[in-house]
Scaffold this motif. Sequence first.
Motif, PDB file in Angstrom:
ATOM      1  N   THR A  70     -21.545-105.486 -58.539  1.00  0.00           N
ATOM      2  CA  THR A  70     -22.071-106.675 -59.215  1.00  0.00           C
ATOM      3  C   THR A  70     -22.267-107.796 -58.194  1.00  0.00           C
ATOM      4  N   PRO A  71     -23.434-108.439 -58.179  1.00  0.00           N
ATOM      5  CA  PRO A  71     -23.656-109.538 -57.219  1.00  0.00           C
ATOM      6  C   PRO A  71     -22.790-110.754 -57.515  1.00  0.00           C
ATOM      7  N   PHE A 300     -29.803-111.717 -56.938  1.00  0.00           N
ATOM      8  CA  PHE A 300     -30.595-110.872 -57.841  1.00  0.00           C
ATOM      9  C   PHE A 300     -29.889-109.534 -58.034  1.00  0.00           C
ATOM     10  N   ILE A 301     -29.776-109.111 -59.265  1.00  0.00           N
ATOM     11  CA  ILE A 301     -29.144-107.817 -59.541  1.00  0.00           C
ATOM     12  C   ILE A 301     -30.228-106.744 -59.563  1.00  0.00           C
ATOM     13  N   GLY A 302     -29.934-105.598 -58.945  1.00  0.00           N
ATOM     14  CA  GLY A 302     -30.901-104.508 -58.995  1.00  0.00           C
ATOM     15  C   GLY A 302     -31.873-104.489 -57.834  1.00  0.00           C
TER      16      GLY A 302
ATOM     17  N   GLN B 159     -33.081-109.685 -65.348  1.00  0.00           N
ATOM     18  CA  GLN B 159     -32.278-109.409 -64.152  1.00  0.00           C
ATOM     19  C   GLN B 159     -32.037-110.684 -63.348  1.00  0.00           C
ATOM     20  N   PRO B 388     -29.727-102.682 -64.535  1.00  0.00           N
ATOM     21  CA  PRO B 388     -28.441-102.922 -63.875  1.00  0.00           C
ATOM     22  C   PRO B 388     -27.507-103.725 -64.786  1.00  0.00           C
ATOM     23  N   ASP B 389     -26.231-103.480 -64.636  1.00  0.00           N
ATOM     24  CA  ASP B 389     -25.223-104.069 -65.515  1.00  0.00           C
ATOM     25  C   ASP B 389     -24.243-104.877 -64.664  1.00  0.00           C
ATOM     26  N   ALA B 390     -23.755-105.980 -65.212  1.00  0.00           N
ATOM     27  CA  ALA B 390     -22.825-106.848 -64.486  1.00  0.00           C
ATOM     28  C   ALA B 390     -21.393-106.658 -64.998  1.00  0.00           C
TER      29      ALA B 390
END
Lengths: 405, 405
Positions: A70-71, A300-302, B159, B388-390
């Motif tokens: 996770t960012p 940014f996630i992903g 996202q 994507p999941d956090a």
Amino acid sequence: MPSGKILVAQGGGPTAVINQSLVGVTLEARRFKQVERVYGARHGVRGIINEDFVDLTQETSHNLELVANTPSSALGSTRDKPDLKYCQEIFQVLRAHEIEHFFYIGGNDSSDTVRIVSEEARKAGYPLRSIHIPKTIDNDLVGNDHTPGFPSAARFVAQAFTGANLDNASLPGVYVGVVMGRHAGFLTAASALGKKFPDDGPHLIYLPERTFVLEKFLADVKATYERFGRCVIAVSEGIHDVSGAPIASLLAKEMEHDAHGNVQLSGTGAMADLLCEEIKSKLGIKRVRGDTFGYLQRSFIGCVSDVDQREAREVGEKAVQFAMWGDRDGSVAIKRTGYYSVEYELLPLEAVAGKTRVMEDEFITASGTDITDAFRLYLRPLLGSGMPDAFRLRHSPVAKVRDQG
Amino acid sequence: MPSGKILVAQGGGPTAVINQSLVGVTLEARRFKQVERVYGARHGVRGIINEDFVDLTQETSHNLELVANTPSSALGSTRDKPDLKYCQEIFQVLRAHEIEHFFYIGGNDSSDTVRIVSEEARKAGYPLRSIHIPKTIDNDLVGNDHTPGFPSAARFVAQAFTGANLDNASLPGVYVGVVMGRHAGFLTAASALGKKFPDDGPHLIYLPERTFVLEKFLADVKATYERFGRCVIAVSEGIHDVSGAPIASLLAKEMEHDAHGNVQLSGTGAMADLLCEEIKSKLGIKRVRGDTFGYLQRSFIGCVSDVDQREAREVGEKAVQFAMWGDRDGSVAIKRTGYYSVEYELLPLEAVAGKTRVMEDEFITASGTDITDAFRLYLRPLLGSGMPDAFRLRHSPVAKVRDQG
């Protein structure tokens, strides 16, 4: 004999992989039988002063693995930069909790914090092992081939420019993308890795390592626009004039200062807008658009480099190993050993702390507005696997029938 | 009898999947033995007027598949909106090239172009089959459950807000993210799909479907900040006051107008900056940051919904099938038939052309600053697989030892 308690914290701006380092420390420390507890300080050194600790020993390995992917900083971060008094207070807390290992994940400000804390511990005769773990999207830590967090941010910037170039080719005009990086242009330079075909943008790249001259900039844009019928530009937020004054200061009348005395260049679209206005008014080009990548590029996630994830994890693990088996404080550093492989070493804190690396001259072309193949070779492996690729139609023109008569 | 030549073009703003529709048309048309040539017009209707055609029949299937996966408009686009004279000129070109099938991929402006061209052909007695293929990140075409391009842009926005929320939780303050969408708030509302935990942002969402009142906005932000110690806000670029005047116009002294008479709200960070200034000055909150997502959200490479890709391909294929086997012009539309499945139908051009869909009331909460579960249920399947999941650390506080004495 170690106390059995270690403390880990995260400082400075978040990255997409900083939690890999946190989890690297936590899981590796949990393997050492002399480690009784792994504490995390919430919001960096501020959380130490406030005794705001969480017990990471009570977290499941499974959830830690998910947090690692996770960012942003799972423990929270801070912009505080401890002075002597602040550090003395850190001691009182560490001593009170019988913490004898301190791991701080952060950039050059954070490494300086670790250096001061380490010195204070030595002076006070307190048996503290202090290790700095590198992290910064700016890639500006000396002694490192590169820093965790940079490759993923670079991947975002490269992918963003791939898309922006395609968009600009579809609806031609001038596009200005402003990228983070106060003193070092590495992240802005990463925009060039979004190029594929020879006429792709970014056509011009402006870095803080070179003096920005507005008249030269306008002449560059004009020439590019005349050549390609469009122009894609990457600009570092840290560009400055010959006196070192930030170009952004020409625009923002009131500039915010954060606790480190740094001018706030992020979180405002002012510079992109000003540059666009200059291009419109001085060059008479109608379609001019600017984007400021802002916070998207660092959390940014992903859009994460798997190489970056792996290395961020390993610097955390190595930090614990250096602390447990070594006999000195220091800063973990990434050293490139092959194409592409790395080793980790422990540098003296003084070698890293508070210093700023900028782009090496060999990475910038003589024109000052493009990057060299040496930089391309340097950055490409860091971006990781599965980089998306852009394709275009081949041009098979159809003969006109109307205008022949 | 068909002439054996078809023409395809792309109009309006690019999307991440518009080339899927282009390739859907091209490959499907190449399966019909009466189709001799598939022409593409470069830069939309402008390319027809200029007779700027490429022969897509000479492109390899393999490269077409790669172009399909590349964002933005591979043929180039245009903002031209043909009037009667323009359409008459389109005819002269179509007739000169003996083109009898016209496919135009675009939004509601483009559908109106197809409607005019179709009418002109009918009046002129020219045997033209004209089909509009839907595309728009704004999701504002009537008669469609949703439009190709929207799901991928929505995925980017979701996202982006997942990351922005994590960043904001790490370094608390107020964050304002400005999202595209002139009249319809669908894309801004997609920010809510980035939420996971109950206290995650975006905490407030401002849509063009509801009147924006600055005082109410500031009160909302204040209440949220007091409750969570931070506040993440999603704002549509199209927000307006009670008179319908865009909030952005309060800021931009000189506003650009494009050929459609639309005010330029994209390509400038002005609105985010103004809203941040208001929050800082009126609420006395120090850390306030704004990002304008700009062009990143519509052409980013590597953040695409596989559902969107599939459907964008199919609307292109179905357009050809409707043209070859049907007996009327029209606009291809997506109809949702299950959870989650779709069918395609051909709507009359008049039913779609030039009309604007906005968010249904059932998608917006009574407060006007959040979305309902109905919207969540509507959007989630469109975002595709592999979102994507956090994750976050569970809070296991450590007892303070210093302050107990």
